[in-house]
Design a protein around this motif. Structure first.
Motif, PDB file in Angstrom:
ATOM      1  N   GLY A   9       0.994  -1.494   0.025  1.00 52.58           N
ATOM      2  CA  GLY A   9      -0.072   0.195  -0.192  1.00 52.58           C
ATOM      3  C   GLY A   9       0.632   1.039  -0.380  1.00 52.58           C
ATOM      4  N   ARG A  10       2.106   0.997   0.355  1.00 51.14           N
ATOM      5  CA  ARG A  10       2.817   1.984   0.654  1.00 51.14           C
ATOM      6  C   ARG A  10       4.223   2.630  -0.684  1.00 51.14           C
ATOM      7  N   ALA A  11       4.786   1.315  -0.666  1.00 51.25           N
ATOM      8  CA  ALA A  11       6.192   1.301  -1.845  1.00 51.25           C
ATOM      9  C   ALA A  11       5.514   2.898  -3.198  1.00 51.25           C
ATOM     10  N   SER A  12       6.616   3.010  -3.552  1.00 49.40           N
ATOM     11  CA  SER A  12       6.279   3.839  -4.910  1.00 49.40           C
ATOM     12  C   SER A  12       6.945   2.438  -6.204  1.00 49.40           C
ATOM     13  N   SER A  13       8.180   1.459  -5.374  1.00 51.52           N
ATOM     14  CA  SER A  13       8.637   0.735  -6.575  1.00 51.52           C
ATOM     15  C   SER A  13       7.493   0.500  -6.894  1.00 51.52           C
ATOM     16  N   ALA A  14       7.530  -0.564  -8.388  1.00 54.45           N
ATOM     17  CA  ALA A  14       6.506  -1.234  -9.146  1.00 54.45           C
ATOM     18  C   ALA A  14       7.170  -3.206  -8.069  1.00 54.45           C
ATOM     19  N   ARG A  15       8.820  -3.463  -8.029  1.00 52.56           N
ATOM     20  CA  ARG A  15       9.256  -4.160  -7.572  1.00 52.56           C
ATOM     21  C   ARG A  15       9.036  -4.354  -6.466  1.00 52.56           C
ATOM     22  N   VAL A  16       9.325  -3.467  -5.309  1.00 48.99           N
ATOM     23  CA  VAL A  16       8.684  -3.802  -3.659  1.00 48.99           C
ATOM     24  C   VAL A  16       7.274  -4.321  -3.556  1.00 48.99           C
ATOM     25  N   LYS A  17       6.246  -3.606  -4.747  1.00 50.38           N
ATOM     26  CA  LYS A  17       4.908  -3.349  -4.770  1.00 50.38           C
ATOM     27  C   LYS A  17       4.946  -5.437  -5.127  1.00 50.38           C
ATOM     28  N   GLY A  18       5.432  -5.696  -6.010  1.00 42.92           N
ATOM     29  CA  GLY A  18       5.153  -7.030  -6.923  1.00 42.92           C
ATOM     30  C   GLY A  18       6.016  -8.084  -5.672  1.00 42.92           C
ATOM     31  N   LEU A  19       6.846  -7.752  -4.861  1.00 41.33           N
ATOM     32  CA  LEU A  19       7.881  -8.603  -3.976  1.00 41.33           C
ATOM     33  C   LEU A  19       6.687  -8.849  -2.816  1.00 41.33           C
TER      34      LEU A  19
END
Length: 56
Positions: free
Chosen positions: A29-39
């Motif tokens: 909900g808070r990350a701006s990175s698509a990689r972090v959201k995917g993880l």
């Protein structure tokens, strides 16, 4: 030779998995990175069955 699990190991593992899910939920909900959201999404998908297994 199989070793017996140490007392409280299951409870500790359950707590660890719950914490991973909580962090993944926050990151999703808070990350701006698509990689972090995917993880975060992969962690949530992997941990749900493990929590079910450790609780019961």
């Amino acid at each position: 030779m199989l070793r017996r699990p140490r007392p409280g190991a299951r409870r500790g593992l359950h707590r660890h998995h719950r914490q991973a899910l909580e962090m993944a939920s926050l990151a999703a909900g808070r990350a701006s990175s698509a990689r972090v959201k995917g993880l975060a999404t992969r962690i949530e998908k992997a941990r749900d069955p493990e929590i079910t297994t450790t609780t019961g």
